[in-house]
Every structure is written in C-alpha cells, then in structure tokens.
Scaffold this motif. Structure first.
Motif, PDB file in Angstrom:
ATOM      1  N   ASN A   4       0.817  -1.204   0.000  1.00 15.71           N
ATOM      2  CA  ASN A   4       0.000   0.000   0.000  1.00 15.71           C
ATOM      3  C   ASN A   4       0.854   1.258   0.000  1.00 15.71           C
ATOM      4  O   ASN A   4       0.383   2.316   0.345  1.00 15.71           O
ATOM      5  CB  ASN A   4      -0.921   0.003   1.223  1.00 15.71           C
ATOM      6  CG  ASN A   4      -1.957  -1.075   1.154  1.00 15.71           C
ATOM      7  OD1 ASN A   4      -2.256  -1.566   0.074  1.00 15.71           O
ATOM      8  ND2 ASN A   4      -2.516  -1.461   2.273  1.00 15.71           N
ATOM      9  N   CYS A   5       2.110   1.149  -0.369  1.00 15.45           N
ATOM     10  CA  CYS A   5       3.012   2.288  -0.341  1.00 15.45           C
ATOM     11  C   CYS A   5       2.802   3.231  -1.519  1.00 15.45           C
ATOM     12  O   CYS A   5       3.414   4.284  -1.587  1.00 15.45           O
ATOM     13  CB  CYS A   5       4.453   1.820  -0.296  1.00 15.45           C
ATOM     14  SG  CYS A   5       4.810   0.898   1.204  1.00 15.45           S
ATOM     15  N   TRP A  13      -2.179   2.129   4.706  1.00 20.67           N
ATOM     16  CA  TRP A  13      -1.085   1.179   4.637  1.00 20.67           C
ATOM     17  C   TRP A  13      -1.301   0.108   5.702  1.00 20.67           C
ATOM     18  O   TRP A  13      -1.827   0.380   6.788  1.00 20.67           O
ATOM     19  CB  TRP A  13       0.238   1.855   4.920  1.00 20.67           C
ATOM     20  CG  TRP A  13       0.757   2.776   3.853  1.00 20.67           C
ATOM     21  CD1 TRP A  13       0.060   3.340   2.823  1.00 20.67           C
ATOM     22  CD2 TRP A  13       2.080   3.265   3.761  1.00 20.67           C
ATOM     23  NE1 TRP A  13       0.882   4.143   2.095  1.00 20.67           N
ATOM     24  CE2 TRP A  13       2.136   4.123   2.652  1.00 20.67           C
ATOM     25  CE3 TRP A  13       3.224   3.069   4.507  1.00 20.67           C
ATOM     26  CZ2 TRP A  13       3.294   4.770   2.265  1.00 20.67           C
ATOM     27  CZ3 TRP A  13       4.386   3.716   4.135  1.00 20.67           C
ATOM     28  CH2 TRP A  13       4.416   4.551   3.014  1.00 20.67           C
ATOM     29  N   ASP A  17       3.541  -2.911   6.422  1.00 18.55           N
ATOM     30  CA  ASP A  17       4.151  -2.057   5.405  1.00 18.55           C
ATOM     31  C   ASP A  17       4.788  -0.819   6.040  1.00 18.55           C
ATOM     32  O   ASP A  17       5.841  -0.352   5.604  1.00 18.55           O
ATOM     33  CB  ASP A  17       3.129  -1.629   4.360  1.00 18.55           C
ATOM     34  CG  ASP A  17       2.643  -2.785   3.508  1.00 18.55           C
ATOM     35  OD1 ASP A  17       3.435  -3.719   3.278  1.00 18.55           O
ATOM     36  OD2 ASP A  17       1.472  -2.755   3.077  1.00 18.55           O
TER      37      ASP A  17
END
Length: 109
Positions: A4-5, A13, A17
C-alpha cells in the motif's frame, strides 16, 4: 507482492508495510519513541491501527511523508483530520421534529 506504499491509493497502509518502510529508513518504533523522550513504543504501535494524531505525525515525519499518505481514511484531502469518535456523533443532528426515548415523545432541541 503488492504493498500500500503507492501514494495514489486511498487505502491505509498495512501496519507491516509501515514497519517495513521504517526499517528501510533505518528506524524502528522504539527508536522514534526514544527520539521523543518516551520509554515505551506502545503508543506508536497503537497508532498503526487506531487513531493517534500526534504519533501518526511522528511516524510520518520519520518516513518523510504526510500522515494522510499513510492513513488516508483518517484525513481529508486537504490534510486536515477527519472527525472521529464523539465528534462524529456531535455532527449528526436530529432532523425529526419529535424524538422517542423510552417510549416517550419529546420535541427535538
């Protein structure tokens, strides 16, 4: 494996992560806590899954980001905090003329 970066995503995120990004930056939640004079990183761990604005900012600063990039569900597009908890309840106004409580009718304020 997708993360989810990506800055274009509207999903928060994953905590793993965030920890991985901190690790890549040479930091840990414990080291961030120590930088701010705290002996425990528990409130930083809590900020990964619950709203904790001060520590969200500290984590984001350690990554060189704005908190809304990490937790978009907690922030408006302009970067301001979304109301949460009791604030949300206060914003909801009764629109009906009469409200029922315990079987009794009363006029809404």
């Amino acid at each position: 494996m997708a993360t989810n970066c990506n800055k274009n995503t509207s999903q928060d995120w994953h905590p793993a992560d965030i920890k991985a990004a901190l690790h890549k930056a040479g930091k840990t939640l414990t080291s961030i806590a120590a930088e701010h004079g705290l002996t425990s990183s528990s409130t930083f761990s809590a900020a990964l899954v619950r709203s904790y604005p001060l520590n969200e900012k500290r984590i984001a600063d350690a990554l060189g980001l704005h908190p809304k990039e990490i937790w978009p569900s907690r922030y408006n597009e302009d970067g301001t905090r979304k109301p949460q908890g009791f604030q949300v309840l206060q914003q909801k106004k009764c629109t009906r003329a009469v409200t029922r409580r315990n079987g009794n009718a009363r006029k809404a304020a």
